[in-house]
Design a protein around this motif. Structure first.
Motif, PDB file in Angstrom:
ATOM      1  N   GLN A   1      -5.506   3.616  -4.585  1.00 28.20           N
ATOM      2  CA  GLN A   1      -6.468   4.580  -5.157  1.00 28.20           C
ATOM      3  C   GLN A   1      -6.265   4.742  -6.661  1.00 28.20           C
ATOM      4  OE1 GLN A   1      -6.771   8.308  -2.877  1.00 28.20           O
ATOM      5  NE2 GLN A   1      -5.289   7.390  -1.485  1.00 28.20           N
ATOM      6  N   CYS A   2      -5.350   3.931  -7.221  1.00 24.59           N
ATOM      7  CA  CYS A   2      -5.015   4.075  -8.644  1.00 24.59           C
ATOM      8  C   CYS A   2      -5.228   2.741  -9.369  1.00 24.59           C
ATOM      9  CB  CYS A   2      -3.566   4.532  -8.782  1.00 24.59           C
ATOM     10  SG  CYS A   2      -3.312   6.099  -7.939  1.00 24.59           S
ATOM     11  N   ASP A   3      -5.210   2.812 -10.711  1.00 21.35           N
ATOM     12  CA  ASP A   3      -5.522   1.607 -11.496  1.00 21.35           C
ATOM     13  C   ASP A   3      -4.326   1.038 -12.240  1.00 21.35           C
ATOM     14  OD1 ASP A   3      -8.485   1.725 -11.053  1.00 21.35           O
ATOM     15  OD2 ASP A   3      -8.117   3.714 -11.896  1.00 21.35           O
ATOM     16  N   ILE A   4      -3.501   1.938 -12.769  1.00 23.58           N
ATOM     17  CA  ILE A   4      -2.368   1.475 -13.589  1.00 23.58           C
ATOM     18  C   ILE A   4      -1.138   2.284 -13.195  1.00 23.58           C
ATOM     19  CG2 ILE A   4      -1.451   1.367 -15.967  1.00 23.58           C
ATOM     20  CD1 ILE A   4      -4.427   1.147 -16.894  1.00 23.58           C
ATOM     21  N   LEU A   5      -0.001   1.603 -13.050  1.00 27.89           N
ATOM     22  CA  LEU A   5       1.244   2.320 -12.749  1.00 27.89           C
ATOM     23  C   LEU A   5       2.020   2.531 -14.038  1.00 27.89           C
ATOM     24  CD1 LEU A   5       3.333   3.142 -10.314  1.00 27.89           C
ATOM     25  CD2 LEU A   5       4.565   1.183 -11.255  1.00 27.89           C
ATOM     26  N   LEU A   6       2.504   3.739 -14.255  1.00 27.97           N
ATOM     27  CA  LEU A   6       3.361   4.000 -15.422  1.00 27.97           C
ATOM     28  C   LEU A   6       4.799   4.116 -14.954  1.00 27.97           C
ATOM     29  CD1 LEU A   6       1.325   6.773 -17.334  1.00 27.97           C
ATOM     30  CD2 LEU A   6       1.238   4.283 -17.642  1.00 27.97           C
ATOM     31  N   LEU A   7       5.680   3.337 -15.570  1.00 28.21           N
ATOM     32  CA  LEU A   7       7.103   3.417 -15.231  1.00 28.21           C
ATOM     33  C   LEU A   7       7.901   3.361 -16.548  1.00 28.21           C
ATOM     34  CD1 LEU A   7       9.005   3.593 -12.769  1.00 28.21           C
ATOM     35  CD2 LEU A   7       9.084   1.105 -12.722  1.00 28.21           C
ATOM     36  N   PRO A   8       8.000   4.518 -17.226  1.00 31.23           N
ATOM     37  CA  PRO A   8       8.590   4.501 -18.576  1.00 31.23           C
ATOM     38  C   PRO A   8      10.114   4.710 -18.585  1.00 31.23           C
ATOM     39  CG  PRO A   8       7.554   6.627 -18.136  1.00 31.23           C
ATOM     40  CD  PRO A   8       7.456   5.851 -16.881  1.00 31.23           C
ATOM     41  N   SER A   9      10.800   4.326 -17.512  1.00 31.79           N
ATOM     42  CA  SER A   9      12.232   4.631 -17.316  1.00 31.79           C
ATOM     43  C   SER A   9      13.134   4.171 -18.455  1.00 31.79           C
ATOM     44  CB  SER A   9      12.739   3.936 -16.052  1.00 31.79           C
ATOM     45  OG  SER A   9      11.919   4.222 -14.968  1.00 31.79           O
ATOM     46  N   ARG A  10      14.223   4.914 -18.607  1.00 31.66           N
ATOM     47  CA  ARG A  10      15.281   4.539 -19.558  1.00 31.66           C
ATOM     48  C   ARG A  10      16.108   3.406 -18.969  1.00 31.66           C
ATOM     49  NH1 ARG A  10      20.252   6.910 -19.270  1.00 31.66           N
ATOM     50  NH2 ARG A  10      19.480   8.782 -18.284  1.00 31.66           N
ATOM     51  N   GLN A  11      16.240   3.396 -17.646  1.00 32.38           N
ATOM     52  CA  GLN A  11      16.999   2.346 -16.966  1.00 32.38           C
ATOM     53  C   GLN A  11      16.376   2.129 -15.597  1.00 32.38           C
ATOM     54  OE1 GLN A  11      19.186   0.127 -17.585  1.00 32.38           O
ATOM     55  NE2 GLN A  11      19.591  -0.474 -15.492  1.00 32.38           N
ATOM     56  N   GLU A  12      16.343   0.881 -15.161  1.00 36.89           N
ATOM     57  CA  GLU A  12      15.756   0.573 -13.859  1.00 36.89           C
ATOM     58  C   GLU A  12      16.354  -0.764 -13.426  1.00 36.89           C
ATOM     59  OE1 GLU A  12      14.145   2.408 -11.316  1.00 36.89           O
ATOM     60  OE2 GLU A  12      12.990   3.181 -12.993  1.00 36.89           O
ATOM     61  N   SER A  13      17.224  -0.743 -12.456  1.00 36.52           N
ATOM     62  CA  SER A  13      17.870  -2.010 -12.087  1.00 36.52           C
ATOM     63  C   SER A  13      16.924  -2.962 -11.390  1.00 36.52           C
ATOM     64  CB  SER A  13      19.089  -1.744 -11.206  1.00 36.52           C
ATOM     65  OG  SER A  13      20.050  -1.105 -11.994  1.00 36.52           O
ATOM     66  N   PHE A  14      15.878  -2.428 -10.819  1.00 35.74           N
ATOM     67  CA  PHE A  14      14.848  -3.276 -10.229  1.00 35.74           C
ATOM     68  C   PHE A  14      13.465  -2.682 -10.502  1.00 35.74           C
ATOM     69  CE2 PHE A  14      12.003  -4.878  -6.999  1.00 35.74           C
ATOM     70  CZ  PHE A  14      12.338  -6.226  -6.908  1.00 35.74           C
ATOM     71  N   GLY A  15      13.253  -1.444 -10.044  1.00 32.46           N
ATOM     72  CA  GLY A  15      11.935  -0.823 -10.216  1.00 32.46           C
ATOM     73  C   GLY A  15      11.049  -1.138  -9.026  1.00 32.46           C
ATOM     74  N   LEU A  16      11.504  -0.692  -7.849  1.00 27.99           N
ATOM     75  CA  LEU A  16      10.793  -1.023  -6.606  1.00 27.99           C
ATOM     76  C   LEU A  16       9.310  -0.655  -6.659  1.00 27.99           C
ATOM     77  CD1 LEU A  16      11.032  -2.035  -3.672  1.00 27.99           C
ATOM     78  CD2 LEU A  16      11.540   0.323  -2.997  1.00 27.99           C
ATOM     79  N   VAL A  17       9.013   0.496  -7.255  1.00 25.77           N
ATOM     80  CA  VAL A  17       7.605   0.932  -7.251  1.00 25.77           C
ATOM     81  C   VAL A  17       6.723  -0.009  -8.086  1.00 25.77           C
ATOM     82  CG1 VAL A  17       7.767   2.607  -9.164  1.00 25.77           C
ATOM     83  CG2 VAL A  17       6.115   2.967  -7.331  1.00 25.77           C
ATOM     84  N   ALA A  18       7.309  -0.671  -9.066  1.00 31.28           N
ATOM     85  CA  ALA A  18       6.525  -1.647  -9.838  1.00 31.28           C
ATOM     86  C   ALA A  18       6.120  -2.801  -8.921  1.00 31.28           C
ATOM     87  CB  ALA A  18       7.325  -2.160 -11.031  1.00 31.28           C
ATOM     88  N   LEU A  19       7.041  -3.214  -8.077  1.00 29.43           N
ATOM     89  CA  LEU A  19       6.737  -4.300  -7.132  1.00 29.43           C
ATOM     90  C   LEU A  19       5.686  -3.846  -6.118  1.00 29.43           C
ATOM     91  CD1 LEU A  19       7.205  -7.045  -5.808  1.00 29.43           C
ATOM     92  CD2 LEU A  19       9.176  -6.062  -4.608  1.00 29.43           C
ATOM     93  N   GLU A  20       5.842  -2.626  -5.608  1.00 31.22           N
ATOM     94  CA  GLU A  20       4.868  -2.118  -4.625  1.00 31.22           C
ATOM     95  C   GLU A  20       3.474  -2.047  -5.270  1.00 31.22           C
ATOM     96  OE1 GLU A  20       7.900   0.573  -1.868  1.00 31.22           O
ATOM     97  OE2 GLU A  20       6.954   1.524  -3.586  1.00 31.22           O
TER      98      GLU A  20
ATOM     99  N   ALA B   1       1.963  -5.529  -5.549  1.00 33.66           N
ATOM    100  CA  ALA B   1       1.441  -6.002  -4.260  1.00 33.66           C
ATOM    101  C   ALA B   1       0.063  -5.411  -3.987  1.00 33.66           C
ATOM    102  CB  ALA B   1       2.415  -5.646  -3.138  1.00 33.66           C
ATOM    103  N   CYS B   2      -0.180  -4.204  -4.521  1.00 33.26           N
ATOM    104  CA  CYS B   2      -1.483  -3.547  -4.319  1.00 33.26           C
ATOM    105  C   CYS B   2      -2.456  -3.876  -5.451  1.00 33.26           C
ATOM    106  CB  CYS B   2      -1.297  -2.028  -4.243  1.00 33.26           C
ATOM    107  SG  CYS B   2      -0.395  -1.510  -2.779  1.00 33.26           S
ATOM    108  N   GLY B   3      -2.080  -4.786  -6.327  1.00 37.31           N
ATOM    109  CA  GLY B   3      -2.967  -5.156  -7.434  1.00 37.31           C
ATOM    110  C   GLY B   3      -3.129  -4.041  -8.447  1.00 37.31           C
ATOM    111  N   VAL B   4      -2.099  -3.182  -8.557  1.00 35.21           N
ATOM    112  CA  VAL B   4      -2.109  -2.116  -9.566  1.00 35.21           C
ATOM    113  C   VAL B   4      -1.171  -2.571 -10.681  1.00 35.21           C
ATOM    114  CG1 VAL B   4      -1.526   0.308  -9.999  1.00 35.21           C
ATOM    115  CG2 VAL B   4      -2.600  -0.359  -7.842  1.00 35.21           C
ATOM    116  N   VAL B   5      -1.704  -2.688 -11.880  1.00 35.13           N
ATOM    117  CA  VAL B   5      -0.929  -3.306 -12.963  1.00 35.13           C
ATOM    118  C   VAL B   5       0.106  -2.318 -13.524  1.00 35.13           C
ATOM    119  CG1 VAL B   5      -1.098  -4.409 -15.234  1.00 35.13           C
ATOM    120  CG2 VAL B   5      -2.918  -4.739 -13.537  1.00 35.13           C
ATOM    121  N   PRO B   6       1.391  -2.703 -13.566  1.00 31.81           N
ATOM    122  CA  PRO B   6       2.391  -1.801 -14.136  1.00 31.81           C
ATOM    123  C   PRO B   6       2.480  -1.887 -15.659  1.00 31.81           C
ATOM    124  CG  PRO B   6       3.454  -3.577 -12.856  1.00 31.81           C
ATOM    125  CD  PRO B   6       1.994  -3.893 -12.949  1.00 31.81           C
TER     126      PRO B   6
END
Ligand code: GMT
Length: 366
Positions: free
Chosen positions: A263-282, A285-290
């Motif tokens: 239901q969304c268009d763009i994912l924002l993930l402005p983290s200071r640290q992220e060893s992987f960033g699972l939500v970016a991958l999710e 997969a849904c075609g939401v650009v991080p």
């Protein structure tokens, strides 16, 4: 195999990965026993071959801090005997690795109980490096029968910081590509930015609000914030201060991110640290650009300029610029959305990653 899994059962990437791993393993015919202090949030205990064993921590006036690590070790040893477990797989080193090591030792005279430790990020980068936990984290990693890391970046950092000499195998996080799917139809209303996290300082949730305020100067967009945590009220105040509060919706904890993402268009993930960033991958997969930061393991997940954008931490101008670029150019957005989905499917699909854990278990069990 009969596998005992321990994780933090609350909202958070490591618990989600552990729960989804257990669920996928059960679907592949293994028997999976979750040994945790409460039912993991995304676990369906009605699923065949999945069991949940609660760890109860009793208190006593003498204890300023009830010894969870000991209660967990006792429960692990007990469940391993009762259910004839082949191995334990612990997610997040502290304190799960120490409990597993103790359980292995308790049973050593009667049976072999190897344990696998999966490192997720903050167990190494923040908590593990705290002086109070450094020696035990280092020791229990060395003692594990196998150690995995969810990104190459985290592996490198663990070796560097803890001077680990043993093998650490990189097995990246995964996504179920049949469950996480792009939207069939475009959603109604304004273009929508999404942030999902546990709202800790490391996530820099205020930056999402700042990006919204910046982009709203020339675009009618809104922001959905899913999850909660200590930084939520700060983000709410900031939205008021910047005059964008009516365009920010705080959704609270969400169990079904796979329903929210499309239901969304763009994912924002402005983290200071992220060893992987699972939500970016999710999201991919849904075609939401991080639109995320260039930190930790994120460059291993998101290919900058192809499946998303990576900018500097705290660089609101650059991150907002990327959001604008995607909003202004629907062709670019849909091409990146397709590439993001393709990458998630080709590299991180659970059908590709779960067999790597199975292979590791086979080696460990011998
Ligand atoms: O991000 C958090 O604060 C939660 C944390 C956790 O352990 O639950 O997430 C870590 O593990 C996730 C799953 O492997 C990774 O996707 C996250 O990048 C990692 N978080 C950090 O490195 C900050």
């Amino acid at each position: 195999m009969r596998i005992g899994i321990t994780c933090y059962p609350t909202y958070g990437g490591s618990g989600i990965v552990a729960t989804e791993l257990g669920s996928e393993l059960a679907q592949r015919g293994h028997e999976v026993h979750f040994i945790t202090y409460s039912n993991p949030i995304r676990l369906d205990p009605a699923q065949p071959r999945v069991f949940f064993h609660e760890v109860e921590v009793s208190s006593y006036p003498l204890f300023q801090h009830p010894p969870y690590m000991l209660a967990l070790a006792s429960r692990m040893a007990e469940i391993a005997e009762w259910h004839n477990l082949d191995l334990l797989h612990v997610h997040y080193a502290i304190p799960h690795s120490a409990s597993a090591m103790l359980a292995r030792q308790m049973l050593a005279a009667r049976r072999r109980l190897p344990y696998v430790t999966t490192l997720h990020g903050t167990d190494i980068t923040i908590v593990g490096t705290d002086r109070a936990y450094f020696p035990i984290t280092q020791y229990t990693i060395e003692q594990s029968d196998a150690v995995t890391s969810i990104s190459e970046d985290l592996r490198r950092e663990t070796v560097e910081v803890f001077k680990i000499r043993r093998e650490i195998r990189v097995i990246p996080n995964f996504v179920n590509c049949d469950l996480y799917l792009p939207a069939k139809e475009p959603h109604e209303g304004r273009p929508r930015l999404l942030h999902v996290s546990n709202f800790r300082a490391v996530k820099r949730v205020g930056d999402c609000v700042r990006i919204l305020a910046e982009v709203r100067k020339d675009h009618d967009v809104e922001l959905w914030m899913a999850g909660d945590g200590p930084e939520q009220s700060g983000a709410e105040n900031l939205a008021h201060e910047l005059g964008v509060n009516q365009y920010v919706k705080f959704l609270g904890k969400q169990d079904h991110i796979e329903r929210l993402l499309p239901q969304c268009d763009i994912l924002l993930l402005p983290s200071r640290q992220e060893s992987f960033g699972l939500v970016a991958l999710e999201a991919m997969a849904c075609g939401v650009v991080p639109v995320a930061t260039r930190v930790g393991g994120l460059p291993e997940v998101v290919i900058h300029g192809e499946s998303g954008f990576l900018e500097g931490v705290g660089d609101i101008v650059a991150q907002s610029g990327r959001v604008r670029e995607l909003l202004d150019d629907p062709v670019l957005r849909s091409s990146m959305a397709r590439k993001a989905r393709d990458r998630a499917q080709a590299v991180f699909c659970s059908t590709k990653i779960i067999p790597r854990y199975e292979q590791l278990y086979t080696e460990v069990v011998g």
